[in-house]
Design a protein around this motif. Structure first.
Motif, PDB file in Angstrom:
ATOM      1  N   PRO A  74       0.792  -1.236   0.000  1.00  0.00           N
ATOM      2  CA  PRO A  74       0.000   0.000   0.000  1.00  0.00           C
ATOM      3  C   PRO A  74       0.822   1.281   0.000  1.00  0.00           C
ATOM      4  CG  PRO A  74      -0.013  -1.017   2.172  1.00  0.00           C
ATOM      5  CD  PRO A  74       0.684  -1.982   1.256  1.00  0.00           C
ATOM      6  N   ASN A  75       2.012   1.220   0.587  1.00  0.00           N
ATOM      7  CA  ASN A  75       2.837   2.432   0.710  1.00  0.00           C
ATOM      8  C   ASN A  75       4.288   2.021   0.940  1.00  0.00           C
ATOM      9  OD1 ASN A  75       1.581   1.728   3.514  1.00  0.00           O
ATOM     10  ND2 ASN A  75       3.531   2.716   3.933  1.00  0.00           N
ATOM     11  N   THR A  90      -3.455  -3.664  -2.820  1.00  0.00           N
ATOM     12  CA  THR A  90      -3.871  -4.910  -2.146  1.00  0.00           C
ATOM     13  C   THR A  90      -4.095  -6.032  -3.162  1.00  0.00           C
ATOM     14  OG1 THR A  90      -6.256  -4.583  -2.364  1.00  0.00           O
ATOM     15  CG2 THR A  90      -5.190  -3.504  -0.484  1.00  0.00           C
ATOM     16  N   ALA A  91      -4.317  -7.236  -2.620  1.00  0.00           N
ATOM     17  CA  ALA A  91      -4.576  -8.401  -3.478  1.00  0.00           C
ATOM     18  C   ALA A  91      -5.810  -8.183  -4.351  1.00  0.00           C
ATOM     19  CB  ALA A  91      -4.753  -9.643  -2.614  1.00  0.00           C
ATOM     20  N   GLY A  92      -6.804  -7.514  -3.804  1.00  0.00           N
ATOM     21  CA  GLY A  92      -8.025  -7.269  -4.585  1.00  0.00           C
ATOM     22  C   GLY A  92      -7.731  -6.448  -5.831  1.00  0.00           C
ATOM     23  N   LEU A 140       1.752 -12.543  -2.552  1.00  0.00           N
ATOM     24  CA  LEU A 140       1.189 -11.920  -1.355  1.00  0.00           C
ATOM     25  C   LEU A 140       2.233 -11.889  -0.240  1.00  0.00           C
ATOM     26  CD1 LEU A 140      -0.572 -11.758   1.366  1.00  0.00           C
ATOM     27  CD2 LEU A 140      -1.520 -10.634  -0.646  1.00  0.00           C
ATOM     28  N   GLU A 141       2.588 -10.696   0.199  1.00  0.00           N
ATOM     29  CA  GLU A 141       3.559 -10.574   1.294  1.00  0.00           C
ATOM     30  C   GLU A 141       2.846 -10.246   2.597  1.00  0.00           C
ATOM     31  OE1 GLU A 141       7.374  -8.739   0.722  1.00  0.00           O
ATOM     32  OE2 GLU A 141       7.282  -7.785   2.683  1.00  0.00           O
ATOM     33  N   SER A 142       3.164 -11.025   3.646  1.00  0.00           N
ATOM     34  CA  SER A 142       2.507 -10.840   4.956  1.00  0.00           C
ATOM     35  C   SER A 142       2.581  -9.387   5.418  1.00  0.00           C
ATOM     36  CB  SER A 142       3.178 -11.713   6.023  1.00  0.00           C
ATOM     37  OG  SER A 142       3.614 -12.943   5.524  1.00  0.00           O
ATOM     38  N   ALA A 143       3.786  -8.813   5.421  1.00  0.00           N
ATOM     39  CA  ALA A 143       3.971  -7.448   5.955  1.00  0.00           C
ATOM     40  C   ALA A 143       3.178  -6.425   5.154  1.00  0.00           C
ATOM     41  CB  ALA A 143       5.452  -7.078   5.949  1.00  0.00           C
ATOM     42  N   HIS A 144       3.106  -6.617   3.836  1.00  0.00           N
ATOM     43  CA  HIS A 144       2.382  -5.655   2.995  1.00  0.00           C
ATOM     44  C   HIS A 144       0.885  -5.674   3.318  1.00  0.00           C
ATOM     45  CE1 HIS A 144       5.725  -5.870  -0.336  1.00  0.00           C
ATOM     46  NE2 HIS A 144       6.193  -5.554   0.846  1.00  0.00           N
ATOM     47  N   ALA A 145       0.344  -6.862   3.579  1.00  0.00           N
ATOM     48  CA  ALA A 145      -1.078  -6.956   3.939  1.00  0.00           C
ATOM     49  C   ALA A 145      -1.316  -6.239   5.270  1.00  0.00           C
ATOM     50  CB  ALA A 145      -1.503  -8.420   4.036  1.00  0.00           C
ATOM     51  N   ILE A 146      -0.412  -6.463   6.222  1.00  0.00           N
ATOM     52  CA  ILE A 146      -0.567  -5.822   7.543  1.00  0.00           C
ATOM     53  C   ILE A 146      -0.499  -4.304   7.393  1.00  0.00           C
ATOM     54  CG2 ILE A 146       0.459  -5.576   9.852  1.00  0.00           C
ATOM     55  CD1 ILE A 146       1.442  -8.562   9.465  1.00  0.00           C
ATOM     56  N   LEU A 147       0.423  -3.828   6.562  1.00  0.00           N
ATOM     57  CA  LEU A 147       0.527  -2.374   6.345  1.00  0.00           C
ATOM     58  C   LEU A 147      -0.746  -1.802   5.732  1.00  0.00           C
ATOM     59  CD1 LEU A 147       4.215  -2.041   5.038  1.00  0.00           C
ATOM     60  CD2 LEU A 147       3.308  -1.139   7.185  1.00  0.00           C
ATOM     61  N   LEU A 190       6.503 -14.637   2.847  1.00  0.00           N
ATOM     62  CA  LEU A 190       6.215 -14.710   4.282  1.00  0.00           C
ATOM     63  C   LEU A 190       7.230 -13.874   5.054  1.00  0.00           C
ATOM     64  CD1 LEU A 190       5.407 -18.499   4.848  1.00  0.00           C
ATOM     65  CD2 LEU A 190       3.864 -16.643   4.167  1.00  0.00           C
ATOM     66  N   ASN A 191       6.710 -13.131   6.009  1.00  0.00           N
ATOM     67  CA  ASN A 191       7.561 -12.397   6.955  1.00  0.00           C
ATOM     68  C   ASN A 191       6.639 -11.894   8.066  1.00  0.00           C
ATOM     69  OD1 ASN A 191       6.281 -10.187   5.737  1.00  0.00           O
ATOM     70  ND2 ASN A 191       8.091  -9.525   4.620  1.00  0.00           N
ATOM     71  N   ASP A 192       7.098 -10.954   8.883  1.00  0.00           N
ATOM     72  CA  ASP A 192       6.195 -10.431   9.908  1.00  0.00           C
ATOM     73  C   ASP A 192       6.452  -8.952  10.112  1.00  0.00           C
ATOM     74  OD1 ASP A 192       4.042 -10.549  11.610  1.00  0.00           O
ATOM     75  OD2 ASP A 192       4.885 -12.075  12.928  1.00  0.00           O
ATOM     76  N   GLN A 193       5.552  -8.343  10.852  1.00  0.00           N
ATOM     77  CA  GLN A 193       5.468  -6.886  10.907  1.00  0.00           C
ATOM     78  C   GLN A 193       4.780  -6.524  12.209  1.00  0.00           C
ATOM     79  OE1 GLN A 193       6.290  -4.567   8.535  1.00  0.00           O
ATOM     80  NE2 GLN A 193       5.242  -2.896   9.561  1.00  0.00           N
ATOM     81  N   ASN A 194       5.397  -5.618  12.982  1.00  0.00           N
ATOM     82  CA  ASN A 194       4.791  -5.188  14.236  1.00  0.00           C
ATOM     83  C   ASN A 194       3.897  -3.979  13.984  1.00  0.00           C
ATOM     84  OD1 ASN A 194       4.157  -4.568  16.865  1.00  0.00           O
ATOM     85  ND2 ASN A 194       6.192  -3.803  17.399  1.00  0.00           N
ATOM     86  N   GLY A 195       2.699  -4.255  13.516  1.00  0.00           N
ATOM     87  CA  GLY A 195       1.709  -3.185  13.335  1.00  0.00           C
ATOM     88  C   GLY A 195       2.048  -2.228  12.212  1.00  0.00           C
ATOM     89  N   LEU A 196       1.464  -1.043  12.307  1.00  0.00           N
ATOM     90  CA  LEU A 196       1.585  -0.059  11.232  1.00  0.00           C
ATOM     91  C   LEU A 196       2.842   0.789  11.409  1.00  0.00           C
ATOM     92  CD1 LEU A 196      -2.118   1.099  10.948  1.00  0.00           C
ATOM     93  CD2 LEU A 196      -0.892  -0.435   9.431  1.00  0.00           C
TER      94      LEU A 196
END
Ligand code: GLO
Ligand code: MG
Length: 342
Positions: free
Chosen positions: A176-177, A187-189, A208-215, A238-244
């Protein structure tokens, strides 16, 4: 032992430089990265065009093909495949305003040139996919670009790549940014819509990247599910992201175990990987990590995938069915918490 085949890119082992400080680890040669990838159980490598062919702008099309051939031989030496090639349309001065959606015609042509060269490289590496991470295809100053016209330009760019090679698949990686403020394909949509509008929807899908979806404020597992329901989940990061926050690319599962579980569950439940899809790990090593220990984040991520696969295999579908039948989702929730903490 995981049921999945893993991939990473050379950029996932880096020198530790960030926006606030310089490199802290020595550069590792591409061949040494391949050797180590193979040793730790990686099956295939993801490439930017200029990971495979450095100084790509200075070379002719034939020279680029020749250089890519050498990389294929190097991959063979370590028993590795190539998953995709992604034109790096965010580093070059020509792409300061984006690639396919730059306001400059000359720079849009440059972006297409890099996309076509990426297909040439993919052919040599025997990679089936071109990945478009649309890093700067959007705006910082919202009024600087025409948003309608530029979504059409993205579709045209995808169509031109499909025309250039009848076998290549285009996988768009939405975000998204960062580095821009507003993406034309966040987004995926949005990816599904662009795929549907393209001239050959069967050859267009999503990474699809996990962190990008969370962002984007979305659930990574649900974003994966959305793509799977269209048969269009071409790859995952796959990865992870602590919130925005800024894009963190943390090791998979280190922030949210439940989210990690649900991502692996949706992949396992839907036979992800059976058509040759890989599980990509787009993870970044902490700057504190010492030289020589800079593959640990990849090893950790693979282990987290395996641990979540074990949880998925233990998941009691019958118990879940009963809870759903009783509409006792609180009971189901406790079951999940126990599964994930034992
Ligand atoms: C950055 C992206 C990036 C891409 C890679 C492949 O946010 O996740 O790492 O996945 O460049 O195109
Ligand atoms: Mg990524």
């Amino acid at each position: 032992m995981s049921r999945f085949r893993f991939t990473v890119g050379p950029w996932n082992v880096n020198e530790g430089l960030d926006a606030f400080g310089p490199a802290v680890r020595p550069t590792i040669a591409l061949e040494e990265k391949f050797r180590k990838f193979s040793e730790i159980g990686i099956s295939a490598v993801q490439f930017h065009d200029d990971d495979a062919v450095p100084n790509i702008n200075d070379l002719s099309s034939d020279e680029i093909i020749e250089e890519a051939r050498k990389v294929r031989l190097l991959l063979d030496r370590y028993g590795l495949e190539a998953e995709f090639v992604a034109p790096r349309l965010w580093m070059d001065p020509h792409t300061a305003d984006g690639g396919f959606t730059s306001n400059s015609k000359e720079d849009r042509d440059f972006a297409m040139w890099r996309a076509f060269r990426s297909v040439d490289i993919a052919r040599q590496l025997r990679a089936k996919n071109i990945v478009l991470w649309l890093a700067r295809e959007g705006t910082l100053c919202a009024e600087s670009k025409n948003p309608v016209e530029n979504v059409k330009r993205l579709i045209e760019a995808v169509n031109s790549i499909l025309d250039y090679d009848p076998d290549i698949r285009v996988l768009i990686e939405p975000k998204p940014n960062e580095p821009i403020d507003r993406s034309f394909c966040p987004t995926a949509g949005h990816v599904m819509a662009i795929a549907a509008a393209s001239k050959d929807p069967d050859r267009v899908g999503c990474v699809l990247e996990s962190a990008h979806a969370i962002l984007a404020g979305l659930d990574p597992a649900d974003e994966m599910a959305f793509c799977l329901s269209f048969g269009k989940l071409g790859s995952v990061h796959l990865n992870d992201q602590n919130g925005l926050r800024y894009d963190q690319d943390k090791a998979f599962g280190v922030e949210s175990i439940r989210s990690a579980f649900n991502q692996i569950k949706v992949l396992c439940d839907n036979g992800y990987g059976k058509n040759g899809e890989y599980v990509g790990l787009d993870v970044k090593c902490m700057r504190t990590q010492k030289p020589g220990e800079d593959y640990q984040h990849i090893i950790n991520s693979m282990r987290m995938v395996e641990i979540m696969e074990e949880k998925v295999d233990r998941f009691d579908n019958e118990y879940c069915r009963k809870c759903v039948e009783e509409r006792n989702y609180e009971k189901l929730e406790l079951y999940i918490m126990e599964l994930l903490t034992h």
